[in-house]
Design a protein around this motif. Structure first.
Motif, short mmCIF file in Angstrom:
data_model
loop_
_atom_site.label_atom_id
_atom_site.label_comp_id
_atom_site.label_asym_id
_atom_site.label_seq_id
_atom_site.Cartn_x
_atom_site.Cartn_y
_atom_site.Cartn_z
N VAL A 54 38.33 48.61 34.31
CA VAL A 54 39.77 48.83 34.49
C VAL A 54 40.51 48.44 33.20
O VAL A 54 41.34 49.21 32.70
CB VAL A 54 40.30 48.03 35.71
CG1 VAL A 54 41.82 48.13 35.80
CG2 VAL A 54 39.65 48.55 37.00
N LEU A 55 40.18 47.28 32.66
CA LEU A 55 40.86 46.83 31.42
C LEU A 55 40.56 47.77 30.26
O LEU A 55 41.47 48.15 29.51
CB LEU A 55 40.38 45.43 31.03
CG LEU A 55 41.12 44.22 31.60
CD1 LEU A 55 40.81 43.00 30.76
CD2 LEU A 55 42.61 44.45 31.69
N ASP A 56 39.30 48.16 30.11
CA ASP A 56 38.92 49.05 29.00
C ASP A 56 39.66 50.38 29.11
O ASP A 56 40.10 50.95 28.11
CB ASP A 56 37.41 49.29 28.98
CG ASP A 56 36.64 48.08 28.47
OD1 ASP A 56 37.28 47.13 27.98
OD2 ASP A 56 35.40 48.08 28.58
N SER B 223 49.29 36.32 31.79
CA SER B 223 49.41 36.05 30.36
C SER B 223 49.32 37.31 29.50
O SER B 223 49.30 37.22 28.27
CB SER B 223 48.33 35.05 29.93
OG SER B 223 47.07 35.49 30.36
N HIS B 224 49.25 38.48 30.12
CA HIS B 224 49.16 39.73 29.34
C HIS B 224 50.05 40.79 29.97
O HIS B 224 50.22 40.81 31.19
CB HIS B 224 47.73 40.28 29.34
CG HIS B 224 46.71 39.36 28.77
ND1 HIS B 224 46.17 38.31 29.48
CD2 HIS B 224 46.11 39.34 27.56
CE1 HIS B 224 45.28 37.68 28.72
NE2 HIS B 224 45.23 38.28 27.55
N LYS B 225 50.52 41.69 29.11
CA LYS B 225 51.19 42.90 29.62
C LYS B 225 50.16 44.01 29.75
O LYS B 225 49.26 44.14 28.91
CB LYS B 225 52.28 43.33 28.63
CG LYS B 225 53.52 42.45 28.66
CD LYS B 225 54.73 43.27 28.17
CE LYS B 225 56.04 42.62 28.53
NZ LYS B 225 56.43 41.57 27.58
N GLN C 232 42.37 40.48 42.26
CA GLN C 232 42.65 39.06 41.97
C GLN C 232 42.52 38.78 40.47
O GLN C 232 43.36 38.10 39.88
CB GLN C 232 41.69 38.15 42.74
CG GLN C 232 42.06 38.01 44.21
CD GLN C 232 41.27 36.91 44.89
OE1 GLN C 232 40.10 36.67 44.54
NE2 GLN C 232 41.88 36.25 45.87
N ARG C 233 41.44 39.33 39.87
CA ARG C 233 41.25 39.13 38.42
C ARG C 233 42.43 39.72 37.64
O ARG C 233 42.89 39.13 36.67
CB ARG C 233 39.93 39.78 37.96
CG ARG C 233 38.66 39.17 38.52
CD ARG C 233 38.35 37.82 37.90
NE ARG C 233 38.35 37.88 36.45
CZ ARG C 233 37.30 38.15 35.69
NH1 ARG C 233 36.14 38.35 36.25
NH2 ARG C 233 37.40 38.20 34.38
N LEU C 234 42.87 40.88 38.08
CA LEU C 234 44.01 41.54 37.42
C LEU C 234 45.28 40.70 37.53
O LEU C 234 45.99 40.51 36.54
CB LEU C 234 44.27 42.89 38.10
CG LEU C 234 43.78 44.15 37.43
CD1 LEU C 234 44.05 45.33 38.34
CD2 LEU C 234 44.49 44.36 36.09
N ALA C 235 45.54 40.21 38.75
CA ALA C 235 46.74 39.40 38.97
C ALA C 235 46.71 38.19 38.05
O ALA C 235 47.73 37.81 37.45
CB ALA C 235 46.82 38.96 40.43
N GLU D 262 54.14 48.27 35.95
CA GLU D 262 54.59 48.80 34.66
C GLU D 262 53.61 48.46 33.55
O GLU D 262 52.97 47.42 33.58
CB GLU D 262 55.96 48.22 34.31
CG GLU D 262 57.10 48.89 35.02
CD GLU D 262 58.45 48.29 34.64
OE1 GLU D 262 58.54 47.66 33.56
OE2 GLU D 262 59.37 48.46 35.43
N GLY D 263 53.55 49.35 32.56
CA GLY D 263 52.72 49.10 31.39
C GLY D 263 53.50 49.40 30.14
O GLY D 263 54.63 49.91 30.22
#
Ligand code: ZN
Length: 340
Positions: free
Chosen positions: A207-209, A72-74, A64-67, A39-40
């Motif tokens: 991915v984050l951007d 600590s972030h939505k 792994q980085r995403l997990a 979910e976002g």
């Protein structure tokens, strides 16, 4: 009899255990190919595919980085993740001998993997994604680069978030990015060698951007880019020996540092290799497998010289790839279709 089907497991979270394993243990977390819906906060989802090639582990480390980040972030947007060939990942290979290449199954076909791909595509289509990102690695010394199948501003914007070095291709047409390009802006990222730390960082940032982006540009360019198109594939003649030093007595000898030529413009006349074998040793083919060697190489005594300016990519000294796949691709730079 019903055709054999492959299970596609569904998840609604990244399992905590993902942070405690390596890629080869992937099946302790995802025993089968998996589709994960996260979910976002708002908007259309980003579609992310990883591990279509089992030995290209950067996608695993991005998960792994995403997990970790999600502790600590939505997520600003929903994220749909397809974890592809977990069996090949477990074995540390591109695909198992009995399997097709998982990035050549996306335009239909008779096998269970094709059915799996169609199931994933149906989910993606229904979700109306904002963008699609497919993470890969390669061998040899290549810059981080992004591949697009269309030169539209949205695609170039997405790709340029990863790198200013872009490659456009339409062959092979059975890759996931071609299928996703019919649904949303799509990109394939080549994040250097498998597990390369900077490649992981860059793919994760992409991915984050993308998750944080409100909209793609519909005209112009976000940044200055270099766009290359592939014009040929260089293969070695069979049963030749090859080497990489001037003193090598192999049939075909390349410069020791040939991987440094990747994404470097080479001038006509450049000595590409030497060979004492009079028969043709290199063969260049186009997408239709027509022999176009004479357009690129000419013999000059023992020297094999370029007959035109060209930019190689994917040059590798890996003997297995040289024999089984190809020596390199030949590319030419094309003008960006829209000015920055
Ligand atoms: Zn790959």
């Amino acid at each position: 009899m019903d055709p054999v089907t492959l299970p596609l497991a569904r998840y609604d979270a990244l399992p905590d255990a993902l942070l405690r394993i390596g890629p080869r243990e992937i099946r302790s977390v995802f025993p089968d190919p998996a589709l994960i819906h996260l979910e976002g906060l708002a908007g259309a989802p980003v579609f992310l595919s990883v591990l279509l090639h089992g030995n290209e582990t950067t996608g695993f480390f991005v998960l792994q980085r995403l997990a970790h980040w999600m502790r600590s972030h939505k997520l600003p947007r929903p994220l749909i993740i397809f974890v592809g060939n977990v069996h090949a990942t477990e074995a540390g290979v591109r695909h198992l001998a009995a399997q097709p290449d998982y990035n050549r199954i996306w335009e239909g076909g008779p096998g269970p993997e094709h059915a799996l791909a169609m199931e994933v595509l149906a989910v993606a289509r229904d979700a109306r994604p904002f963008a699609a990102i497919d993470i890969h690695n390669n061998t040899g010394l290549n810059p981080h680069y992004a591949c697009v199948n269309r030169l539209e501003p949205e695609f170039l914007h997405l790709a340029s978030l990863f790198s200013p070095t872009l490659v456009t291709f339409n062959n092979p047409s059975s890759v996931i990015s071609m299928a996703m390009a019919n649904i949303c802006p799509a990109v394939t990222v080549e994040a250097g060698k498998s597990g390369d730390a900077r490649g992981i960082e860059r793919a994760f940032d992409l991915v984050l951007d993308t998750l944080h982006l409100h909209a793609f540009r519909t005209s112009g360019l976000e940044r200055k880019v270099s766009i290359y198109e592939t014009v040929g594939r260089v293969e070695l003649a069979r049963h030749l020996s090859f080497g990489f030093t001037e003193t090598s007595d192999a049939d075909l000898v390349f410069p020791a540092d040939l991987e440094r030529w990747n994404f470097t413009g080479l001038k006509a006349g450049t000595e590409f290799a030497t060979s004492r074998v009079p028969a043709p040793v290199l063969r260049v083919v186009n997408a239709r497998r027509e022999d176009i060697t004479a357009d690129f190489f000419a013999r000059d005594g023992n020297a094999i010289r370029l007959t035109r300016d060209i930019t190689p990519s994917m040059l590798t000294r890996d003997p297995h790839i040289l024999r089984e796949d190809c020596l390199c691709y030949l590319m030419q730079e094309i003008p960006a279709p829209v000015e920055a």
